[in-house]
Scaffold this active site. Structure first.
Site, PDB file in Angstrom:
ATOM      1  N   ARG A   1    -106.632 -32.113  41.199  1.00  0.00           N
ATOM      2  CA  ARG A   1    -106.736 -33.208  40.209  1.00  0.00           C
ATOM      3  C   ARG A   1    -107.485 -34.397  40.794  1.00  0.00           C
ATOM      4  O   ARG A   1    -108.347 -34.997  40.144  1.00  0.00           O
ATOM      5  CB  ARG A   1    -105.320 -33.604  39.767  1.00  0.00           C
ATOM      6  CG  ARG A   1    -104.699 -32.540  38.880  1.00  0.00           C
ATOM      7  CD  ARG A   1    -103.229 -32.777  38.627  1.00  0.00           C
ATOM      8  NE  ARG A   1    -102.773 -31.952  37.502  1.00  0.00           N
ATOM      9  CZ  ARG A   1    -101.498 -31.690  37.230  1.00  0.00           C
ATOM     10  NH1 ARG A   1    -100.538 -32.187  38.000  1.00  0.00           N
ATOM     11  NH2 ARG A   1    -101.180 -30.956  36.185  1.00  0.00           N
TER      12      ARG A   1
ATOM     13  N   VAL B   1     -93.274 -22.645  42.177  1.00  0.00           N
ATOM     14  CA  VAL B   1     -94.037 -23.556  41.315  1.00  0.00           C
ATOM     15  C   VAL B   1     -93.092 -24.372  40.414  1.00  0.00           C
ATOM     16  O   VAL B   1     -93.425 -25.466  39.951  1.00  0.00           O
ATOM     17  CB  VAL B   1     -95.050 -22.764  40.443  1.00  0.00           C
ATOM     18  CG1 VAL B   1     -95.859 -23.667  39.524  1.00  0.00           C
ATOM     19  CG2 VAL B   1     -95.983 -21.937  41.323  1.00  0.00           C
TER      20      VAL B   1
ATOM     21  N   HIS C   1     -94.250 -34.062  44.800  1.00  0.00           N
ATOM     22  CA  HIS C   1     -94.990 -33.810  43.561  1.00  0.00           C
ATOM     23  C   HIS C   1     -94.442 -34.732  42.475  1.00  0.00           C
ATOM     24  O   HIS C   1     -93.697 -34.324  41.601  1.00  0.00           O
ATOM     25  CB  HIS C   1     -94.810 -32.342  43.178  1.00  0.00           C
ATOM     26  CG  HIS C   1     -95.669 -31.898  42.042  1.00  0.00           C
ATOM     27  ND1 HIS C   1     -97.005 -32.208  41.936  1.00  0.00           N
ATOM     28  CD2 HIS C   1     -95.376 -31.147  40.951  1.00  0.00           C
ATOM     29  CE1 HIS C   1     -97.488 -31.673  40.831  1.00  0.00           C
ATOM     30  NE2 HIS C   1     -96.528 -31.024  40.210  1.00  0.00           N
TER      31      HIS C   1
ATOM     32  N   ASN D   1     -90.542 -26.798  38.709  1.00  0.00           N
ATOM     33  CA  ASN D   1     -90.240 -28.216  38.942  1.00  0.00           C
ATOM     34  C   ASN D   1     -88.748 -28.519  38.770  1.00  0.00           C
ATOM     35  O   ASN D   1     -88.064 -27.792  38.054  1.00  0.00           O
ATOM     36  CB  ASN D   1     -91.044 -29.078  37.965  1.00  0.00           C
ATOM     37  CG  ASN D   1     -92.429 -29.381  38.503  1.00  0.00           C
ATOM     38  OD1 ASN D   1     -92.572 -29.734  39.672  1.00  0.00           O
ATOM     39  ND2 ASN D   1     -93.433 -29.241  37.658  1.00  0.00           N
TER      40      ASN D   1
ATOM     41  N   GLY E   1     -92.799 -15.248  33.062  1.00  0.00           N
ATOM     42  CA  GLY E   1     -94.032 -14.813  32.389  1.00  0.00           C
ATOM     43  C   GLY E   1     -94.399 -15.757  31.262  1.00  0.00           C
ATOM     44  O   GLY E   1     -94.848 -15.336  30.192  1.00  0.00           O
ATOM     45  N   GLY E   2     -94.201 -17.049  31.502  1.00  0.00           N
ATOM     46  CA  GLY E   2     -94.545 -18.057  30.486  1.00  0.00           C
ATOM     47  C   GLY E   2     -95.997 -18.473  30.610  1.00  0.00           C
ATOM     48  O   GLY E   2     -96.862 -17.657  30.964  1.00  0.00           O
ATOM     49  N   GLN E   3     -96.245 -19.736  30.314  1.00  0.00           N
ATOM     50  CA  GLN E   3     -97.640 -20.216  30.295  1.00  0.00           C
ATOM     51  C   GLN E   3     -98.323 -20.021  31.642  1.00  0.00           C
ATOM     52  O   GLN E   3     -99.441 -19.520  31.712  1.00  0.00           O
ATOM     53  CB  GLN E   3     -97.664 -21.715  29.938  1.00  0.00           C
ATOM     54  CG  GLN E   3     -97.115 -22.037  28.571  1.00  0.00           C
ATOM     55  CD  GLN E   3     -98.172 -21.885  27.494  1.00  0.00           C
ATOM     56  OE1 GLN E   3     -98.951 -20.923  27.498  1.00  0.00           O
ATOM     57  NE2 GLN E   3     -98.207 -22.807  26.572  1.00  0.00           N
ATOM     58  N   ILE E   4     -97.636 -20.446  32.707  1.00  0.00           N
ATOM     59  CA  ILE E   4     -98.271 -20.309  34.028  1.00  0.00           C
ATOM     60  C   ILE E   4     -98.268 -18.839  34.443  1.00  0.00           C
ATOM     61  O   ILE E   4     -99.289 -18.326  34.922  1.00  0.00           O
ATOM     62  CB  ILE E   4     -97.574 -21.184  35.091  1.00  0.00           C
ATOM     63  CG1 ILE E   4     -97.579 -22.664  34.671  1.00  0.00           C
ATOM     64  CG2 ILE E   4     -98.284 -21.041  36.450  1.00  0.00           C
ATOM     65  CD1 ILE E   4     -96.880 -23.606  35.634  1.00  0.00           C
ATOM     66  N   GLY E   5     -97.147 -18.155  34.252  1.00  0.00           N
ATOM     67  CA  GLY E   5     -97.034 -16.754  34.678  1.00  0.00           C
ATOM     68  C   GLY E   5     -98.107 -15.871  34.063  1.00  0.00           C
ATOM     69  O   GLY E   5     -98.706 -15.026  34.733  1.00  0.00           O
TER      70      GLY E   5
HETATM   71  N1  APR Z   1     -85.701 -15.352  35.424  1.00  0.00           N
HETATM   72  C1  APR Z   1     -86.979 -15.070  35.089  1.00  0.00           C
HETATM   73  N2  APR Z   1     -87.677 -15.790  34.202  1.00  0.00           N
HETATM   74  C2  APR Z   1     -87.052 -16.835  33.631  1.00  0.00           C
HETATM   75  C3  APR Z   1     -85.723 -17.189  33.943  1.00  0.00           C
HETATM   76  C4  APR Z   1     -85.034 -16.396  34.888  1.00  0.00           C
HETATM   77  N3  APR Z   1     -83.777 -16.654  35.240  1.00  0.00           N
HETATM   78  N4  APR Z   1     -85.410 -18.290  33.211  1.00  0.00           N
HETATM   79  C5  APR Z   1     -86.488 -18.606  32.481  1.00  0.00           C
HETATM   80  N5  APR Z   1     -87.484 -17.731  32.722  1.00  0.00           N
HETATM   81  C6  APR Z   1     -88.817 -17.676  32.139  1.00  0.00           C
HETATM   82  C7  APR Z   1     -88.847 -18.091  30.664  1.00  0.00           C
HETATM   83  O1  APR Z   1     -88.332 -17.054  29.833  1.00  0.00           O
HETATM   84  C8  APR Z   1     -90.318 -18.390  30.457  1.00  0.00           C
HETATM   85  O2  APR Z   1     -91.043 -17.258  29.998  1.00  0.00           O
HETATM   86  O3  APR Z   1     -89.696 -18.590  32.749  1.00  0.00           O
HETATM   87  C9  APR Z   1     -90.813 -18.781  31.859  1.00  0.00           C
HETATM   88  C10 APR Z   1     -91.286 -20.220  31.938  1.00  0.00           C
HETATM   89  O4  APR Z   1     -92.436 -20.320  31.169  1.00  0.00           O
HETATM   90  P1  APR Z   1     -92.807 -21.619  30.317  1.00  0.00           P
HETATM   91  O5  APR Z   1     -91.595 -22.104  29.596  1.00  0.00           O
HETATM   92  O6  APR Z   1     -94.035 -21.327  29.556  1.00  0.00           O
HETATM   93  O7  APR Z   1     -93.126 -22.729  31.488  1.00  0.00           O
HETATM   94  P2  APR Z   1     -94.471 -22.889  32.343  1.00  0.00           P
HETATM   95  O8  APR Z   1     -95.379 -23.820  31.665  1.00  0.00           O
HETATM   96  O9  APR Z   1     -94.973 -21.556  32.766  1.00  0.00           O
HETATM   97  O10 APR Z   1     -93.877 -23.668  33.600  1.00  0.00           O
HETATM   98  C11 APR Z   1     -92.942 -23.059  34.462  1.00  0.00           C
HETATM   99  O11 APR Z   1     -93.528 -24.395  36.380  1.00  0.00           O
HETATM  100  O12 APR Z   1     -94.938 -26.234  36.604  1.00  0.00           O
HETATM  101  C12 APR Z   1     -93.620 -25.811  36.446  1.00  0.00           C
HETATM  102  O13 APR Z   1     -92.595 -27.645  35.281  1.00  0.00           O
HETATM  103  C13 APR Z   1     -93.013 -26.316  35.159  1.00  0.00           C
HETATM  104  O14 APR Z   1     -90.745 -25.750  35.726  1.00  0.00           O
HETATM  105  C14 APR Z   1     -91.889 -25.349  34.967  1.00  0.00           C
HETATM  106  C15 APR Z   1     -92.454 -24.040  35.523  1.00  0.00           C
END
Ligand code: APR
Length: 313
Positions: A156, A123, A180, A125, A13-17
């Site tokens: 892109r 998604v 990618h 990387n 649930g980070g930036q992409i989530g």
């Molecule tokens: N289970 C569930 N969530 C997890 C786990 C896990 N084991 N480990 C980490 N996370 C969560 C983090 O807590 C964080 O909220 O995954 C989320 C990742 O979010 P961001 O750090 O904001 O990354 P984001 O920009 O969303 O990118 C996620 O996609 O494009 C790729 O390179 C990018 O690998 C990266 C991924």
């Protein structure tokens, strides 16, 4: 009582989530569960609630929840996996492998147990290796697992062409194959702008510049951010793939699929044109490539093979 809506599970649930959750809601794709871990569970519960409170103005009906418990993803039709670390400036996608493979192991286990029928879009990387690892770890059928990269790389490529030529992006059609990373293979020969071949409206210098910018597009953004990588465009790209599955749209989108002989590639996930419908990956299209294009594709496949070897799976 209850709703017979589709269910979308977002792992991470980070930036992409978070953007996935908002887009899935605004497109009314179904009910949404966003899963995160540790200190991120309460914030994601709060963000899910925030999205519920956005619904009256966003004009959507969806049940949106945050959770730390895989039991809540049970019955998901589609799962989108963004769990994992993003890049910081100066890193390659491959530098994320050791950290993210451990996360994918955890995630694969949770999804295998609680949503074994879901169409899964990876998604995280380095994409081509993480989708391979997810496939191996879950043992899901190959049509049920796809990597989101080519759809973004193609977005892109199309965006840069429209920006360079000053034309509507809606009229730019084309595709990007391969892994990618900086060796991906945009195909100018097969790109058109409103039916006009790209080579007839752009100079060779312009096309070379556009190819290079597309290959380095993720890094261009990472450099600007400093910490973290792109999120709006990756989220939209993954949602387009999920939507094609959920609505059986049968869109033709490039994505990382398990190749077993296609393009002479065996046992690797690599970006190729796919048809995505209710059965998941319903078809892989094999384009007749020129020798030069094929050499570039084999080169990127070699890079992917080396990264995959590092997963030791
Ligand atoms: N289970 C569930 N969530 C997890 C786990 C896990 N084991 N480990 C980490 N996370 C969560 C983090 O807590 C964080 O909220 O995954 C989320 C990742 O979010 P961001 O750090 O904001 O990354 P984001 O920009 O969303 O990118 C996620 O996609 O494009 C790729 O390179 C990018 O690998 C990266 C991924």
């Amino acid at each position: 009582m209850g709703f017979a809506r589709k269910k979308i599970a977002l792992i991470g649930g980070g930036q992409i989530g978070q953007n996935l959750a908002m887009l899935a809601a605004m497109k009314e794709l179904g009910d949404i569960v966003v899963l995160d871990i540790g200190d991120f569970v309460n914030p994601i519960k709060g963000k899910a609630l925030d999205l519920m409170e956005m619904a009256p103005h966003g004009n959507y009906d969806a049940n949106i929840v945050g959770t730390g418990d895989y039991a809540d993803i049970a019955g998901a039709d589609v799962v989108i996996i963004t769990a994992g670390k993003p890049r910081v400036a100066g890193m390659t996608r491959e530098d994320l492998l050791a950290t993210n493979i451990a996360i994918i192991k955890d995630v694969a286990n949770g999804i295998k147990t609680h949503a074994p029928k879901a169409f899964c879009i990876v998604v995280t990387n380095p994409l081509d290796a993480m989708v391979y690892a997810f496939y191996k770890l879950t043992g899901f059928p190959k049509h049920q697992v796809v990597g989101m990269a080519g759809t973004l790389d193609t977005a892109r490529w199309r965006a840069f062409i429209a920006m360079e030529l000053g034309v509507s992006v809606s009229d730019v059609a084309g595709t990007v194959l391969g892994g990618h990373g900086p060796d991906m293979v945009p195909l100018p020969r097969l790109t058109t702008v409103g039916g006009v071949p790209l080579a007839e409206i752009a100079t060779k210098e312009q096309i070379d510049k556009l190819v290079l910018r597309t290959r380095e597009a993720g890094t261009e953004i990472v450099k600007l951010f400093g910490r973290g990588s792109a999120f709006f465009s990756p989220a939209w790209s993954a949602i387009i793939m999920a939507e094609s599955f959920l609505k059986d749209k049968k869109r033709i989108l490039p994505g990382a699929a398990l190749c077993e002989g296609e393009y002479g590639i065996n046992g690797l996930f690599i970006g190729v044109p796919l048809m995505i419908g209710a059965k998941g990956i319903e078809k892989i299209f094999q384009i007749k490539l020129t020798d030069e294009e094929n050499a570039m594709l084999q080169k990127t496949a070699g890079v992917v093979k080396n990264t995959v070897a590092e997963t030791k799976l």
